[in-house]
Design an enzyme around this catalytic site. Structure first.
Site, PDB file in Angstrom:
ATOM      1  N   ASP A  80       1.436  -1.006   0.061  1.00 52.45           N
ATOM      2  CA  ASP A  80       0.384  -0.094   0.104  1.00 52.45           C
ATOM      3  C   ASP A  80       0.588   1.000  -0.264  1.00 52.45           C
ATOM      4  OD1 ASP A  80       0.744  -0.964   2.766  1.00 52.45           O
ATOM      5  OD2 ASP A  80      -0.095   0.505   3.760  1.00 52.45           O
TER       6      ASP A  80
ATOM      7  N   HIS B 292       7.568   8.532   4.637  1.00 49.13           N
ATOM      8  CA  HIS B 292       5.971   9.683   4.238  1.00 49.13           C
ATOM      9  C   HIS B 292       6.566  11.012   4.480  1.00 49.13           C
ATOM     10  CE1 HIS B 292       3.578   5.624   7.711  1.00 49.13           C
ATOM     11  NE2 HIS B 292       4.591   5.684   6.575  1.00 49.13           N
TER      12      HIS B 292
ATOM     13  N   GLU C  82      -1.059  -2.334   4.957  1.00 45.80           N
ATOM     14  CA  GLU C  82       0.143  -1.991   6.062  1.00 45.80           C
ATOM     15  C   GLU C  82      -0.042  -0.691   7.045  1.00 45.80           C
ATOM     16  OE1 GLU C  82       3.089  -0.829   8.283  1.00 45.80           O
ATOM     17  OE2 GLU C  82       3.313   0.029   7.137  1.00 45.80           O
ATOM     18  N   GLU C  83      -0.725  -0.007   6.285  1.00 46.38           N
ATOM     19  CA  GLU C  83       0.160   1.569   6.875  1.00 46.38           C
ATOM     20  C   GLU C  83      -1.021   2.083   7.443  1.00 46.38           C
ATOM     21  OE1 GLU C  83       2.756   2.988   6.958  1.00 46.38           O
ATOM     22  OE2 GLU C  83       3.997   3.160   4.546  1.00 46.38           O
TER      23      GLU C  83
HETATM   24 ZN   LIG Z   1       5.300   3.535   7.032  1.00 44.40          ZN
HETATM   25 ZN   LIG Z   2       6.375   1.073   5.108  1.00 49.75          ZN
END
Ligand SMILES: [Zn+2]
Ligand SMILES: [Zn+2]
Length: 400
Positions: free
Chosen positions: A89, A373, A147-148
């Site tokens: 993702d 990020h 995952e996020e």
């Molecule tokens: Zn991340």
């Molecule tokens: Zn990551």
């Protein structure tokens, strides 16, 4: 082959073989990068991965936890089942890079490097498929959605990804801009924290701002709660242990001259050690409820567990360490990289002994060192080649 034989040299030529795959790895990664998809929406990525795995002769299952993909490669001889996980993702971030593979999907960006993980996964799939006849055991490649912060791993576990066949060993890696390219960090024990989210309503009795004696002021109670919470880590956790208690939001009141009836607050708790976690959860509750009561207010607290801690198995970590030393040299393999961030691979790792390691990916000279990020995140694509080579060495230990 023993770890000792493997140590310090690329005896099986995986680095060379991964190097020959470089252009393909970069092409895959840039294609994924240009077409990022948010949690549980990774349909394009999943179908590219599934098509490639089928072409290579893997048994492919799609749609696990909505968009997850599993590829199974069974060797000709019996042996262990090794699972390798790659997350798919992207994040809701508008990319500010100007590369020719910049995100084509406005407001969505691979700002964590999961595009690279998918490319590494396809690289592993390619190199292992060539060795099917020599393989003793089964390779289980798991491409995970969300995952996020959305716990795609937990959803995959609930949908049975750890069964048929059940893995004996788990491996995962993350490209890591906290470390320079050409380095790998492998630790045993806890490397990422267990995470809880808590929310709380402090209820008092509202009234006129000029007549506080007729109210129970939840603003004053909340102020004392926020301050008292700081003592949980400083006074209740051993100075040799690690924990975080954060208050992230405080919302209450609408007018300067009104005492509101309630205040809402929320935050997060991070720990490594299960006993420390129990202590912190208990004390957060006692402090919040006790301070509220002392103020004449009432606190309704809800604590939700998000992810367990990522804890590396010592034996598997030793295998990965030897694999990393064979690829980048012992002088470039460190240990001790830890973060109070969380990672839902923990849901796999609490069931299967495994190792999650960091693949250095920053290149400051080329400006490829923005943090994860960040809208300018990008990494040195050498990490793709090195990641494939390290994982191949580790897989060889178990399967070849
Ligand atoms: Zn991340
Ligand atoms: Zn990551």
């Amino acid at each position: 082959m023993t770890s000792n034989e493997q140590r310090g040299l690329d005896q099986m030529g995986f680095k060379t073989e991964a190097e020959l795959l470089r252009e393909q790895l970069i092409a895959w990664r840039r294609d994924f990068h240009a077409h990022p998809e948010l949690a549980f929406q990774e349909r394009r990525s999943a179908s590219i991965i599934a098509d490639r795995l089928r072409e290579l002769g893997y048994q492919v299952q799609m749609g696990i936890a909505t968009t997850g993909v599993v590829g199974l490669l069974e060797g000709k001889r019996p042996g262990p089942v090794v699972m390798v996980r790659f997350d798919m993702d992207a994040l809701p971030i508008t990319e500010e890079n100007e590369s020719d593979y910049v995100s084509q999907n406005p407001g969505v960006m691979h700002a964590c490097g999961h595009d690279g993980h998918m490319a590494i996964g396809l690289g592993i799939a390619t190199l292992m498929a060539r060795r099917r006849d020599e393989m003793a055991g089964t390779l289980k490649l798991v491409f995970q959605p969300a995952e996020e912060g959305a716990n795609g791993a937990e959803a995959m576990v609930k949908e049975g990804v750890l069964e048929n066949p059940r893995p004996d060993v788990f491996l995962a890696t993350h490209v890591w801009n906290e470390k320079p390219i050409g380095t790998v960090d492998v630790s045993s024990g806890a490397i990422m924290a267990a995470a809880e989210k808590w929310t709380c309503t402090v209820r008092g009795k509202g009234g006129h701002g000029a007549l506080p004696h007729q109210t129970v002021d939840p603003v004053v109670a909340t102020a004392q709660i926020v301050t008292a919470l700081q003592t949980v880590v400083s006074r209740n956790v051993s100075p040799l242990e690690t924990a975080v208690v954060t208050v992230g939001t405080v919302h209450g009141g609408d007018a300067f001259n009104v005492i509101p009836p309630h205040v809402e607050l929320s935050g997060t708790i991070r720990t490594y050690d299960p006993a420390t976690r129990e202590t912190v959860l208990r004390r957060v509750r006692e402090v919040i409820e006790g301070v509220a009561a002392a103020c004449g207010a009432a606190a309704e607290l809800e604590i939700v567990s998000l992810t367990p801690a990522v804890i590396n198995d010592a034996e598997v970590a030793e295998v990965v360490r030897a694999a990393a030393e064979a690829v980048v040299g012992p002088e470039n393999v460190s240990s001790g990289e830890r973060t109070m961030g969380s990672e839902d691979a923990a849901f796999f790792m609490q069931e299967v002994p495994g190792c999650y390691f960091f693949l250095g990916s920053a290149n400051a000279e080329r400006g490829l060192n923005a943090p994860h990020h960040n809208p300018r995140f990008d990494f040195d694509e050498d990490a793709l080649v090195l990641g494939v080579a390290v994982l191949m060495h580790a897989l060889a230990h178990y399967l070849l």
